[in-house]
Design an enzyme around this catalytic site. Sequence first.
Site, PDB file in Angstrom:
ATOM      1  N   ASP A  24       0.836  -1.203   0.000  1.00 25.92           N
ATOM      2  CA  ASP A  24       0.000   0.000   0.000  1.00 25.92           C
ATOM      3  C   ASP A  24       0.868   1.250   0.000  1.00 25.92           C
ATOM      4  OD1 ASP A  24      -2.287   1.491   0.045  1.00 25.92           O
ATOM      5  OD2 ASP A  24      -2.827   1.048   2.116  1.00 25.92           O
ATOM      6  N   HIS A  41       3.114   3.402  -8.995  1.00 21.44           N
ATOM      7  CA  HIS A  41       2.910   1.962  -9.222  1.00 21.44           C
ATOM      8  C   HIS A  41       4.167   1.336  -9.854  1.00 21.44           C
ATOM      9  CE1 HIS A  41      -1.126   2.141  -7.832  1.00 21.44           C
ATOM     10  NE2 HIS A  41      -1.605   2.829  -8.855  1.00 21.44           N
ATOM     11  N   LEU A 135      11.283 -20.589  -4.003  1.00 24.18           N
ATOM     12  CA  LEU A 135      10.290 -19.654  -3.428  1.00 24.18           C
ATOM     13  C   LEU A 135       9.024 -19.766  -4.265  1.00 24.18           C
ATOM     14  CD1 LEU A 135       9.528 -17.082  -1.647  1.00 24.18           C
ATOM     15  CD2 LEU A 135      10.284 -15.732  -3.607  1.00 24.18           C
TER      16      LEU A 135
HETATM   17  C1  FPP Z   1      -1.556   0.244  -3.424  1.00 25.02           C
HETATM   18  O1  FPP Z   1      -1.181   1.587  -3.589  1.00 25.02           O
HETATM   19  C2  FPP Z   1      -1.088  -0.580  -4.496  1.00 25.02           C
HETATM   20  C3  FPP Z   1      -1.878  -1.194  -5.431  1.00 25.02           C
HETATM   21  C4  FPP Z   1      -3.327  -1.051  -5.479  1.00 25.02           C
HETATM   22  C5  FPP Z   1      -1.335  -2.027  -6.496  1.00 25.02           C
HETATM   23  C6  FPP Z   1      -0.106  -2.807  -6.208  1.00 25.02           C
HETATM   24  C7  FPP Z   1       0.610  -2.979  -7.477  1.00 25.02           C
HETATM   25  C8  FPP Z   1       1.945  -2.918  -7.667  1.00 25.02           C
HETATM   26  C9  FPP Z   1       2.884  -2.784  -6.559  1.00 25.02           C
HETATM   27  C10 FPP Z   1       2.549  -2.957  -9.003  1.00 25.02           C
HETATM   28  C11 FPP Z   1       2.426  -4.180  -9.831  1.00 25.02           C
HETATM   29  C12 FPP Z   1       2.437  -5.474  -9.145  1.00 25.02           C
HETATM   30  C13 FPP Z   1       3.184  -6.548  -9.493  1.00 25.02           C
HETATM   31  C14 FPP Z   1       2.987  -7.839  -8.801  1.00 25.02           C
HETATM   32  C15 FPP Z   1       4.209  -6.477 -10.526  1.00 25.02           C
HETATM   33  P1  FPP Z   1      -2.290   2.696  -3.667  1.00 25.02           P
HETATM   34  O2  FPP Z   1      -2.456   3.090  -5.089  1.00 25.02           O
HETATM   35  O3  FPP Z   1      -3.545   2.225  -3.010  1.00 25.02           O
HETATM   36  O4  FPP Z   1      -1.635   3.836  -2.845  1.00 25.02           O
HETATM   37  P2  FPP Z   1      -2.371   4.998  -2.032  1.00 25.02           P
HETATM   38  O5  FPP Z   1      -3.213   4.330  -0.980  1.00 25.02           O
HETATM   39  O6  FPP Z   1      -1.226   5.768  -1.472  1.00 25.02           O
HETATM   40  O7  FPP Z   1      -3.164   5.777  -3.023  1.00 25.02           O
END
Ligand code: FPP
Length: 244
Positions: A24, A41, A135
């Site tokens: 997050d 992201h 893993l």
């Molecule tokens: C949360 O940050 C993150 C996500 C909803 C997506 C997670 C995805 C990735 C880390 C990238 C791709 C994944 C892989 C497996 C290659 P948020 O956007 O909710 O952050 P915020 O709460 O600060 O807005």
Amino acid sequence: MLSAQAIEKTAAGRVPRHIAIIMDGNGRWAAARRLPRAIGHRRGADAVRRAVEGCIAQGVSVLTLYAFSSENWKRPADEIEDLMALLRIYLEREIDELDRNQVRVRFIGDRGPFSEDLRALISEAESRTRGNGRLTLVIALNYGGRAEIVEACRRIARDVAEGRLDVEAIDEAALAARLHAPDLPDPDLVIRTSGEQRLSNFLLWQSAYAELLFLDLLWPDFDEATLAAAIAEYQSRERRFGGR
Ligand code: FPP
């Protein structure tokens, strides 16, 4: 890379077999730098690489990452497209390296709504790495813990209706056996970054006895040292299962 000190420190205790992470804070990381969320992201995907490498170095057996929740469909279409594109790129570019490192890639969640090309990449990654044993990287995609439990209940009902299962034989093991990845151990440690202290529908059944760790840092800043510190924190807690 991990410092020799960090490796020595974490090697001193029991390493969690299964770590699950709610990644997050990508958006906040980007906002703090006045950058588009897409960059957050992208940096988040770099952190995924570090988490995988860290788990390999530490001897963790299973790493589950919450990459896209069933709630994430509510996000703007262009952000969903960015996340899908990132996932596609990750699977295309990292699969050789993952395979070389003996990482088995698996997915949980409902992949039905994803595009055909993404579903093909997912299946390819799974079949290509099936024999790897260092893993297991589980990517939770369009995943929701309640939906997973409901689906398991439906399977139980079907098995009862069709005479394969006796009502009296329904127990916790019967339900657990009908979850998305029933052969994997439950997570020992669930980490959430960004300071939020919620499970957000992640591995609800499987996390019943997990240690929960809420970190203040944002996901793009997660690195091997963060992982080592998280494992050290896990080792410092005495695990008390209910009834003991
Ligand atoms: C949360 O940050 C993150 C996500 C909803 C997506 C997670 C995805 C990735 C880390 C990238 C791709 C994944 C892989 C497996 C290659 P948020 O956007 O909710 O952050 P915020 O709460 O600060 O807005």
